[in-house]
Structures are given as C-alpha cells and as structure tokens.
Design a protein around this motif. Sequence first.
Motif, PDB file in Angstrom:
ATOM      1  N   ASN A 215      -7.331  -4.837  -9.513  1.00  0.00           N
ATOM      2  CA  ASN A 215      -6.891  -5.026 -10.894  1.00  0.00           C
ATOM      3  C   ASN A 215      -5.562  -4.307 -11.137  1.00  0.00           C
ATOM      4  O   ASN A 215      -4.725  -4.780 -11.904  1.00  0.00           O
ATOM      5  N   ILE A 216      -5.364  -3.169 -10.476  1.00  0.00           N
ATOM      6  CA  ILE A 216      -4.088  -2.462 -10.542  1.00  0.00           C
ATOM      7  C   ILE A 216      -2.980  -3.344  -9.968  1.00  0.00           C
ATOM      8  O   ILE A 216      -1.908  -3.503 -10.551  1.00  0.00           O
ATOM      9  N   VAL A 217      -3.267  -3.921  -8.815  1.00  0.00           N
ATOM     10  CA  VAL A 217      -2.266  -4.728  -8.115  1.00  0.00           C
ATOM     11  C   VAL A 217      -1.794  -5.872  -9.003  1.00  0.00           C
ATOM     12  O   VAL A 217      -0.588  -6.118  -9.149  1.00  0.00           O
ATOM     13  N   ARG A 218      -2.736  -6.545  -9.602  1.00  0.00           N
ATOM     14  CA  ARG A 218      -2.389  -7.695 -10.440  1.00  0.00           C
ATOM     15  C   ARG A 218      -1.554  -7.274 -11.635  1.00  0.00           C
ATOM     16  O   ARG A 218      -0.704  -8.024 -12.113  1.00  0.00           O
ATOM     17  N   HIS A 219      -1.767  -6.048 -12.111  1.00  0.00           N
ATOM     18  CA  HIS A 219      -1.102  -5.576 -13.321  1.00  0.00           C
ATOM     19  C   HIS A 219       0.326  -5.110 -13.055  1.00  0.00           C
ATOM     20  O   HIS A 219       1.193  -5.277 -13.909  1.00  0.00           O
ATOM     21  N   VAL A 220       0.578  -4.505 -11.882  1.00  0.00           N
ATOM     22  CA  VAL A 220       1.874  -3.840 -11.705  1.00  0.00           C
ATOM     23  C   VAL A 220       2.694  -4.294 -10.502  1.00  0.00           C
ATOM     24  O   VAL A 220       3.902  -4.048 -10.467  1.00  0.00           O
ATOM     25  N   ALA A 221       2.062  -4.924  -9.498  1.00  0.00           N
ATOM     26  CA  ALA A 221       2.771  -5.133  -8.230  1.00  0.00           C
ATOM     27  C   ALA A 221       3.492  -6.479  -8.180  1.00  0.00           C
ATOM     28  O   ALA A 221       2.915  -7.516  -8.498  1.00  0.00           O
ATOM     29  N   ASP A 222       4.741  -6.451  -7.751  1.00  0.00           N
ATOM     30  CA  ASP A 222       5.487  -7.683  -7.481  1.00  0.00           C
ATOM     31  C   ASP A 222       5.027  -8.313  -6.171  1.00  0.00           C
ATOM     32  O   ASP A 222       4.912  -9.531  -6.056  1.00  0.00           O
ATOM     33  N   LYS A 223       4.766  -7.447  -5.179  1.00  0.00           N
ATOM     34  CA  LYS A 223       4.324  -7.909  -3.869  1.00  0.00           C
ATOM     35  C   LYS A 223       3.120  -7.089  -3.445  1.00  0.00           C
ATOM     36  O   LYS A 223       2.915  -5.964  -3.908  1.00  0.00           O
ATOM     37  N   MET A 224       2.333  -7.644  -2.541  1.00  0.00           N
ATOM     38  CA  MET A 224       1.180  -6.923  -2.018  1.00  0.00           C
ATOM     39  C   MET A 224       1.042  -7.186  -0.529  1.00  0.00           C
ATOM     40  O   MET A 224       1.445  -8.244  -0.025  1.00  0.00           O
ATOM     41  N   ALA A 225       0.497  -6.188   0.164  1.00  0.00           N
ATOM     42  CA  ALA A 225       0.250  -6.318   1.595  1.00  0.00           C
ATOM     43  C   ALA A 225      -1.205  -5.955   1.850  1.00  0.00           C
ATOM     44  O   ALA A 225      -1.670  -4.888   1.434  1.00  0.00           O
ATOM     45  N   ILE A 226      -1.932  -6.855   2.508  1.00  0.00           N
ATOM     46  CA  ILE A 226      -3.334  -6.638   2.833  1.00  0.00           C
ATOM     47  C   ILE A 226      -3.417  -6.101   4.258  1.00  0.00           C
ATOM     48  O   ILE A 226      -2.997  -6.771   5.206  1.00  0.00           O
ATOM     49  N   MET A 227      -3.955  -4.892   4.407  1.00  0.00           N
ATOM     50  CA  MET A 227      -4.011  -4.237   5.719  1.00  0.00           C
ATOM     51  C   MET A 227      -5.420  -4.260   6.289  1.00  0.00           C
ATOM     52  O   MET A 227      -6.406  -4.054   5.571  1.00  0.00           O
ATOM     53  N   TYR A 228      -5.484  -4.497   7.591  1.00  0.00           N
ATOM     54  CA  TYR A 228      -6.748  -4.438   8.320  1.00  0.00           C
ATOM     55  C   TYR A 228      -6.454  -3.876   9.704  1.00  0.00           C
ATOM     56  O   TYR A 228      -5.625  -4.425  10.437  1.00  0.00           O
ATOM     57  N   LEU A 229      -7.077  -2.756  10.033  1.00  0.00           N
ATOM     58  CA  LEU A 229      -6.866  -2.083  11.315  1.00  0.00           C
ATOM     59  C   LEU A 229      -5.389  -1.851  11.606  1.00  0.00           C
ATOM     60  O   LEU A 229      -4.912  -2.037  12.727  1.00  0.00           O
ATOM     61  N   GLY A 230      -4.654  -1.449  10.582  1.00  0.00           N
ATOM     62  CA  GLY A 230      -3.258  -1.075  10.776  1.00  0.00           C
ATOM     63  C   GLY A 230      -2.272  -2.214  10.814  1.00  0.00           C
ATOM     64  O   GLY A 230      -1.093  -1.990  11.089  1.00  0.00           O
ATOM     65  N   ARG A 231      -2.735  -3.444  10.555  1.00  0.00           N
ATOM     66  CA  ARG A 231      -1.841  -4.597  10.567  1.00  0.00           C
ATOM     67  C   ARG A 231      -1.854  -5.271   9.195  1.00  0.00           C
ATOM     68  O   ARG A 231      -2.827  -5.175   8.456  1.00  0.00           O
ATOM     69  N   PHE A 232      -0.784  -5.982   8.901  1.00  0.00           N
ATOM     70  CA  PHE A 232      -0.752  -6.817   7.705  1.00  0.00           C
ATOM     71  C   PHE A 232      -1.350  -8.178   8.056  1.00  0.00           C
ATOM     72  O   PHE A 232      -0.757  -8.940   8.827  1.00  0.00           O
ATOM     73  N   VAL A 233      -2.492  -8.499   7.485  1.00  0.00           N
ATOM     74  CA  VAL A 233      -3.057  -9.828   7.719  1.00  0.00           C
ATOM     75  C   VAL A 233      -2.488 -10.829   6.713  1.00  0.00           C
ATOM     76  O   VAL A 233      -2.495 -12.041   6.960  1.00  0.00           O
ATOM     77  N   GLU A 234      -1.989 -10.326   5.567  1.00  0.00           N
ATOM     78  CA  GLU A 234      -1.323 -11.185   4.590  1.00  0.00           C
ATOM     79  C   GLU A 234      -0.390 -10.327   3.756  1.00  0.00           C
ATOM     80  O   GLU A 234      -0.750  -9.219   3.347  1.00  0.00           O
ATOM     81  N   ILE A 235       0.818 -10.808   3.498  1.00  0.00           N
ATOM     82  CA  ILE A 235       1.795 -10.077   2.700  1.00  0.00           C
ATOM     83  C   ILE A 235       2.670 -11.080   1.960  1.00  0.00           C
ATOM     84  O   ILE A 235       3.036 -12.117   2.515  1.00  0.00           O
ATOM     85  N   GLY A 236       2.957 -10.775   0.709  1.00  0.00           N
ATOM     86  CA  GLY A 236       3.817 -11.676  -0.040  1.00  0.00           C
ATOM     87  C   GLY A 236       3.766 -11.411  -1.527  1.00  0.00           C
ATOM     88  O   GLY A 236       3.385 -10.311  -1.965  1.00  0.00           O
ATOM     89  N   GLU A 237       4.133 -12.404  -2.296  1.00  0.00           N
ATOM     90  CA  GLU A 237       4.179 -12.267  -3.743  1.00  0.00           C
ATOM     91  C   GLU A 237       2.761 -12.177  -4.306  1.00  0.00           C
ATOM     92  O   GLU A 237       1.882 -12.966  -3.946  1.00  0.00           O
ATOM     93  N   THR A 238       2.557 -11.204  -5.174  1.00  0.00           N
ATOM     94  CA  THR A 238       1.220 -10.959  -5.713  1.00  0.00           C
ATOM     95  C   THR A 238       0.649 -12.200  -6.390  1.00  0.00           C
ATOM     96  O   THR A 238      -0.516 -12.564  -6.175  1.00  0.00           O
TER      97      THR A 238
END
Length: 325
Positions: A215-238
């Motif tokens: 909910n924080i991400v949706r409110h404030v972030a322009d972009k987001m990066a989803i991390m799993y085991l130290g890698r970005f599995v998805e990154i881009g515009e929120t």
Amino acid sequence: MSALLTVRDLHVRFNTGGPLARALGRDTHIEGVAGVDLDIAPGETMALVGESGSGKTTLARAVAGLGGDITGEVLFDGKPVAGRTGGEAKALRRDVAFMFQDAVSSLSPRFTIRGLIEEPFRIHGQPIPEGEVERLLGLVGLSAEMADRRPHELSGGQARRVGVARALALEPRLVIADEPTAGLDVSVQSEVLNLLNDLRERLDLAILIITHNLNIVRHVADKMAIMYLGRFVEIGETQAIFAQPRHPYTKALLSANPIIDAEARRDRIALEGEVPSLTQRPEGCEFHGRCPFARDLCAREAPDRTREPARSYTCHFPLEEEAPA
C-alpha cells in the motif's frame, strides 16, 4: 532526465565460513545480491519489495558503498561509489542519508531532539546555522518547542518525523527509507507518506524505500522492484505492475494485500513453502519450487529478462493480461 543513481550488474557477496573452512579451501561465499540493474532520477521514488531475506537492505547498503564484497558498477551523479576516499567519501555520506526502521529506538535517549538533529553537523565537522533545528522541525511539520524534548516523550509519528528531519540535516540528494511506516497506525502512516511525497517534490529528492507494505508502494513510488533471492524478478513503473503483474511472485505479493473486490479475491496466488537458502540456490528459475505455474523448463533453465516499455521481468511463462469480459 539523467539518473542520480545508476547500478549495473551489481553483485554483493558474503563469506559465511570460518578459518577452518578457508584452510580447507572451501568456497563459503553467498550472493546476497546477484546481477541487479536500476536507475533513480532526482525527484523520483523507487520501492524495493520482497519477503524477508530477499536482499533489499543489502542492496540499499551497497548503493551507499557499505558492506560485503561488492562488484559491478554503482554510480552516484555519474561518479563511481567504490574507491572514494577523503573528501569524495565524505561528500557521498552527506549526499546519501538513511531513515531507520524503528523510529524511536534509532534516536538515542541521551540527547534532546535538538541534539539529535545537530549530530550530523557535528559528525561531519560542519557549522550549525542559527535556527537550523527549528527550520528542519518546521520542514517536517513539528513545532520548534519539540527541540527540547527527548525521544521517549514523542509519539511514533513524531519520532518518525524527527528521523526525517535528521536525515535531511545535511541536504542529501538521496534518502534511503527502511520501512518508513513500520509500527504506525494507518492514519499516521498516511501522514508520513504525504510528508515524504511533499519533501520529494519541494527538495527534488530521490527516495529509495525498502518495504513489505505494498500500500505504501502504490501511494508514493514511481517505480518498484520485486526482489527474490537477491535478484529483480520484475522492475518497472508502479502503475503498470499493479495493473498487470507479469511474474507470479509479483502477483503473489500483490495478492497478499487486503482486497475487497470479490473477483480479484478469486484471482489470488498464495505463496507456499519456504524461501530457499542462499547457500543452495535452486537450479533453473529460482522461484519454480513455489510457483503454481511452473513447468519442466522452469526447473532446468533460468529465464532471460524480457523487456517491455513500462517494465522488465524474468519468467518463462509470464502472466498475461486478462481479456475484458
């Protein structure tokens, strides 16, 4: 707009073995961050999202030049973070500020609020402008009389605002905020998020948020990066990722949020099983053991990164956009 922070193929390794393991020639290193790329521009907010142990804090510390055996390229304002000494190292410590997770315990009870806000100036050997403490308190929505209080006299929201004021003391260009609303009531969370948004716009701040709270991400972030085991599995515009996640892990994290819509509830993906150990990374796609859509290929081969205009992701069988009814 050119990036303030640029990260390319970042790897962060830690040695988990003792003297005996080293004497026997065993490789006891693990990768806390593995091949990450990201860019953050001035005035932009990026959120790092993932379960505990996904590498979010390790990555945040690495971009500030802290901790672990770091390889790859990290540029701040076009200049390498690694190898800085003397004045360049001090400049980086002024330009990158941290907001810590536990607002109250991160403030030393030995100091008044005035002393806490003045401390960054003393650490960096800089003069404290007259009225600066009062100015910073006003910037974060606190009255000047707060300067003479001590941390235990503050509410959680007030302590968080003091933490923001302290982080802004040396006029940083990038603020790294670790769970900025942890432990706060929902109404106070909203106040803190609105404050961060306001300061970003007024001061042209870049903000890197570490959070579990989408909910924080949706409110404030322009972009987001989803991390799993130290890698970005998805990154881009929120907005694009919330509208249509491509990676099943992203979808599962979004599914964990409270949802009112009954149709969306039926479309949930539940995460099962434990996060694998970094000492025994799975073969192929590292998420395949917990993925409800995994096929044989996923266990054999790591997926390449697929790039779209608004995001990139690593998945052999990405989730497709649902056809309209």
